[in-house]
Enzyme design. Structure first.
Site, PDB file in Angstrom:
ATOM      1  CE  LYS A   7      24.679  91.624  43.004  1.00  0.00           C
ATOM      2  NZ  LYS A   7      23.336  91.946  42.840  1.00  0.00           N
ATOM      3  CE  LYS A  56      19.582  96.896  45.600  1.00  0.00           C
ATOM      4  NZ  LYS A  56      19.053  97.006  47.016  1.00  0.00           N
TER       5      LYS A  56
HETATM    6  P1  NAD Z   1      20.579  84.520  47.785  1.00  0.00           P
HETATM    7  O1  NAD Z   1      22.194  84.231  47.188  1.00  0.00           O
HETATM    8  O2  NAD Z   1      20.141  84.274  49.159  1.00  0.00           O
HETATM    9  O3  NAD Z   1      19.303  83.860  46.987  1.00  0.00           O
HETATM   10  C1  NAD Z   1      19.484  83.499  45.508  1.00  0.00           C
HETATM   11  C2  NAD Z   1      18.887  82.285  45.167  1.00  0.00           C
HETATM   12  O4  NAD Z   1      18.896  82.184  43.759  1.00  0.00           O
HETATM   13  C3  NAD Z   1      19.516  81.040  45.858  1.00  0.00           C
HETATM   14  O5  NAD Z   1      18.543  80.214  46.484  1.00  0.00           O
HETATM   15  C4  NAD Z   1      19.787  80.346  44.475  1.00  0.00           C
HETATM   16  O6  NAD Z   1      19.661  78.908  44.936  1.00  0.00           O
HETATM   17  C5  NAD Z   1      19.082  80.812  43.561  1.00  0.00           C
HETATM   18  N1  NAD Z   1      19.483  80.559  42.120  1.00  0.00           N
HETATM   19  C6  NAD Z   1      20.591  81.109  41.726  1.00  0.00           C
HETATM   20  N2  NAD Z   1      20.691  80.724  40.428  1.00  0.00           N
HETATM   21  C7  NAD Z   1      19.539  80.035  40.150  1.00  0.00           C
HETATM   22  C8  NAD Z   1      18.992  79.498  38.803  1.00  0.00           C
HETATM   23  N3  NAD Z   1      19.862  79.623  37.806  1.00  0.00           N
HETATM   24  N4  NAD Z   1      17.693  78.969  38.841  1.00  0.00           N
HETATM   25  C9  NAD Z   1      17.323  79.141  40.111  1.00  0.00           C
HETATM   26  N5  NAD Z   1      17.692  79.466  41.209  1.00  0.00           N
HETATM   27  C10 NAD Z   1      18.813  80.155  41.279  1.00  0.00           C
HETATM   28  O7  NAD Z   1      20.595  85.933  47.390  1.00  0.00           O
HETATM   29  P2  NAD Z   1      19.417  87.217  48.074  1.00  0.00           P
HETATM   30  O8  NAD Z   1      20.337  87.825  49.171  1.00  0.00           O
HETATM   31  O9  NAD Z   1      18.160  86.606  48.338  1.00  0.00           O
HETATM   32  O10 NAD Z   1      19.670  88.368  46.887  1.00  0.00           O
HETATM   33  C11 NAD Z   1      18.772  88.000  45.537  1.00  0.00           C
HETATM   34  C12 NAD Z   1      19.059  89.319  45.034  1.00  0.00           C
HETATM   35  O11 NAD Z   1      18.393  90.483  45.609  1.00  0.00           O
HETATM   36  C13 NAD Z   1      20.411  89.758  44.602  1.00  0.00           C
HETATM   37  O12 NAD Z   1      20.468  90.356  43.241  1.00  0.00           O
HETATM   38  C14 NAD Z   1      20.737  90.889  45.611  1.00  0.00           C
HETATM   39  O13 NAD Z   1      21.795  91.850  45.310  1.00  0.00           O
HETATM   40  C15 NAD Z   1      19.268  91.450  45.804  1.00  0.00           C
HETATM   41  N6  NAD Z   1      19.003  92.108  47.090  1.00  0.00           N
HETATM   42  C16 NAD Z   1      19.577  91.558  48.323  1.00  0.00           C
HETATM   43  C17 NAD Z   1      19.201  91.939  49.567  1.00  0.00           C
HETATM   44  C18 NAD Z   1      19.589  91.265  51.000  1.00  0.00           C
HETATM   45  O14 NAD Z   1      19.622  92.014  51.924  1.00  0.00           O
HETATM   46  N7  NAD Z   1      19.948  89.963  50.871  1.00  0.00           N
HETATM   47  C19 NAD Z   1      18.673  93.225  49.619  1.00  0.00           C
HETATM   48  C20 NAD Z   1      18.167  93.941  48.454  1.00  0.00           C
HETATM   49  C21 NAD Z   1      18.484  93.264  47.408  1.00  0.00           C
END
Ligand code: NAD
Length: 289
Positions: free
Chosen positions: A238, A170
């Site tokens: 990040k 990744k």
């Molecule tokens: P986001 O911020 O939209 O979602 C994260 C969720 O986790 C939020 O709803 C938040 O409330 C919840 N959360 C945080 N701490 C928590 C806890 N202690 N307990 C329970 N829930 C908790 O982020 P995202 O865009 O969905 O990304 C999530 C992961 O996927 C990240 O690591 C990101 O790098 C990766 N990612 C994102 C994308 C993208 O296009 N958005 C693509 C590939 C990978």
């Protein structure tokens, strides 16, 4: 399989929804009640805490922002490792540091929990369509057992090595994506400054050797300066940190990655952290006055 989904954000929400649609019994937990309610409206179940979410689960998937959140949910007296039962799978699909992944996996294995790191690529579109690329680290038998579930979420699902290997792949993915966004931004600036229509110009690029998924999906919104996330600059910043740290641990020099990491840092410093990572264009614009 009784499945729990922790972290119902931009990615986790549509991924959990796809599992519900595929007939899985899905319980959701998130700090945001509204996200959990959205899942319930689709036929999922709600949990009010990690222990409640994990109770009786065959599989726990985490899709959280970063290493500290994964550690918080995994460890401690309220954590999933404490409350998970022997034989349960923990599939962490968040993008975090490979060494954090390995540490969580080691602790899980001691408890009889079967850990896999399974970060994804393909963005929100891929999460909604169930067409993510999923890179999986962990024991090959655990990968085989969980493959049907991952097949609901993605179309390219590969076992790439032991615990942490998924996160290393990744990191490589993110440095390529960041680099391409930077170059597409520079192409737009060059075309506009030269008085050439960027729409026509990028249409041609998209159809030739320079073609990429990024040009396919984001060229029109970048030219229009629409930067609704998608994938936030904060998260890509990040990820560039993860890539730089992984390079240091591997003892290699990645000069272009270093440059892209600095541009991403500039985007965050200029206040664009909550915009889509295609907003790297704003940094290139600013460099050019
Ligand atoms: P986001 O911020 O939209 O979602 C994260 C969720 O986790 C939020 O709803 C938040 O409330 C919840 N959360 C945080 N701490 C928590 C806890 N202690 N307990 C329970 N829930 C908790 O982020 P995202 O865009 O969905 O990304 C999530 C992961 O996927 C990240 O690591 C990101 O790098 C990766 N990612 C994102 C994308 C993208 O296009 N958005 C693509 C590939 C990978």
């Amino acid at each position: 399989m009784k499945t729990t989904f922790i972290g119902l954000g931009i990615m986790g929400s549509p991924m959990a929804a796809n599992l519900v649609r595929a007939g899985y019994d899905v319980t959701g937990y998130d700090l945001s009640d509204a996200s959990v309610e959205r899942l319930v409206a689709l036929g999922g179940k709600a949990a009010a805490s990690v222990p409640e979410a994990v109770a009786g689960a065959d599989v726990v998937i985490t899709m959280l922002p970063d290493s500290p959140q994964v550690e918080e949910v995994a460890f401690g007296s309220d954590g999933l490792l404490e409350h998970g039962t022997t034989g349960m799978f923990h599939v962490d699909m968040s993008t975090i540091r490979p060494e954090t992944s390995s540490r969580v996996a080691k602790a899980a294995t001691i408890k009889g929990i079967r850990p896999l790191d399974a970060p994804v690529s393909g963005g929100e579109r891929g999460a909604v369509d169930g067409t993510l690329s999923i890179m999986v680290g962990g024991h090959p038998d655990d990968f085989t057992a969980i493959s049907p579930l991952l097949g609901v979420l993605g179309t390219t699902v590969r076992h790439v090595g032991p615990s942490g290997a998924g996160q290393t792949v990744k990191a490589a993915n993110q440095l390529v994506v960041g680099g391409i966004y930077g170059l597409v931004a520079e192409a737009i600036i060059l075309l506009e400054a030269s008085g050439v229509d960027p729409e026509s110009g990028l249409d041609v690029l998209a159809g030739g050797l320079a073609g990429s998924r990024i040009l396919e999906l984001r060229r029109h919104s970048m030219i229009k300066r629409e930067f609704t996330p998608g994938f936030r600059i904060d998260l890509h910043h990040k990820d560039m940190g993860i890539a730089i740290a992984a390079a240091r641990r591997a003892g290699v020099s990645l000069p272009l990655t270093g440059l892209v990491a600095q541009l991403m840092a500039a985007a965050k410093a200029q206040g664009h952290g909550s915009l889509d990572h295609s907003a790297l264009l704003k940094v290139i614009e600013r460099i050019n006055g």
